[in-house]
Design an enzyme around this catalytic site. Sequence first.
Site, PDB file in Angstrom:
ATOM      1  N   PHE A 169       0.868  -1.185   0.000  1.00 23.72           N
ATOM      2  CA  PHE A 169       0.000   0.000   0.000  1.00 23.72           C
ATOM      3  C   PHE A 169       0.895   1.221   0.000  1.00 23.72           C
ATOM      4  CE2 PHE A 169      -1.922   3.647   1.880  1.00 23.72           C
ATOM      5  CZ  PHE A 169      -3.265   3.609   1.584  1.00 23.72           C
ATOM      6  N   GLU A 170       0.744   2.058  -1.006  1.00 24.18           N
ATOM      7  CA  GLU A 170       1.452   3.331  -1.055  1.00 24.18           C
ATOM      8  C   GLU A 170       0.545   4.356  -1.740  1.00 24.18           C
ATOM      9  OE1 GLU A 170       6.185   2.290  -1.670  1.00 24.18           O
ATOM     10  OE2 GLU A 170       4.915   2.503  -3.455  1.00 24.18           O
ATOM     11  N   ILE A 171       0.492   5.553  -1.178  1.00 25.35           N
ATOM     12  CA  ILE A 171      -0.026   6.709  -1.899  1.00 25.35           C
ATOM     13  C   ILE A 171       1.126   7.701  -1.914  1.00 25.35           C
ATOM     14  CG2 ILE A 171      -1.728   8.558  -1.992  1.00 25.35           C
ATOM     15  CD1 ILE A 171      -3.648   6.776  -0.477  1.00 25.35           C
TER      16      ILE A 171
END
Length: 384
Positions: A283-285
């Site tokens: 998960f990365e933004i």
Amino acid sequence: MMTPMRYVLLIVGVIIGLHYIFSLTNENYGRATSISNLKKHVVGSTQPNVPPYKIPIPDDYYVAKNVSSPQGRKANAAIVMLARNGDLNGVISSMKQMEDRFNKKFQYPYVFLNEQPFEDNFKKRVTELTDANVQFGLIPNEHWVQPPEIDEARATEARNKMVQENVIYGGSVPYRNMCRFNSGFFFRHELLKPFQYYWRVEPDVKFFCDLDYDPFLIMQDQNKMYGFTVSLYEYEATIPTLWNAVKEFIHGNAELVSPDNAMAFLSDDGGETYNRCHFWSNFEIGNLDLWRGEAYTKFFDFLDEKGGFYYERWGDAPVHSIGAALFARKDQIHFFNDIGYRHEPFQHCPQGEAHKRGKCWCDSSQNFDYEWYSCLNRYDKLFG
């Protein structure tokens, strides 16, 4: 009575702990580059503050009923998925949740990347799930395969040793290709060049909560560079020489390190040793400018020349985490506390008012945030 989550954590922790003890007593790390004289460059500010995620999102960011965007504006962003044709069912599961929880309200485009051409059935089923634009990209061969300068005999020996030691993905070349691609090449793909922000999504993940505001606008308006939901310790056996390489890079490029960095998340002694904490990069933004910038570009190229993606099993999670912690300000790294998320076997389940507001369907007692193997407390301490 021990919950299933705690049982999984206990088993994983015992295995990793044994690897860690073994590495301390048996592995030769070579000559470490001392950076004691560089601590003023890398330790960062010690001014007390409040972790950014504890400051509520302003109400005017939230979507009003039947309105696609509260400000009538969007960030220049895309949702990115690295997947193979065989991942289709897992892709559909993740994407359907992403649409239902968030993207049907905001209509951000998708970019799918694969080292093989996507099949027509894959494209058909994926595009049926969304009204947003969807693009399918082929990864250039030179960005995916093991580089020719890697000594294959040495790499094979390293893989065999990891298999004998039961290191997860220890014998896999494709896994190493993926880690190297995610570390240094995904943001260079032609389909991503027009975008500034991305949200990385993987097959077979869960999104537990309705997200009625646009996290890309938070990244943009608050000048954030990297966002996460889960942080934990890396397997010591996969990165025995990574930190030596990091110290060597810092020693020669101290001017590239952010003055108010997050070194204290990575190290308990000002950078002499690595505590193995990293943000779980499934998960990365993120702001693509972080990876495209001079500092990270030089950093990745330096690591790539060391060959550790193949001679060891350097993951994109520690590489991205170290890059973000060194080259962004600590306040530019954001914990998305209200995004409920699970990638087996760990999950972040929002607590209290965030759980209620997001109509989250996860059990709030099943939450990894402050389990003994989580690093979130180290992130909190960055801000006092």
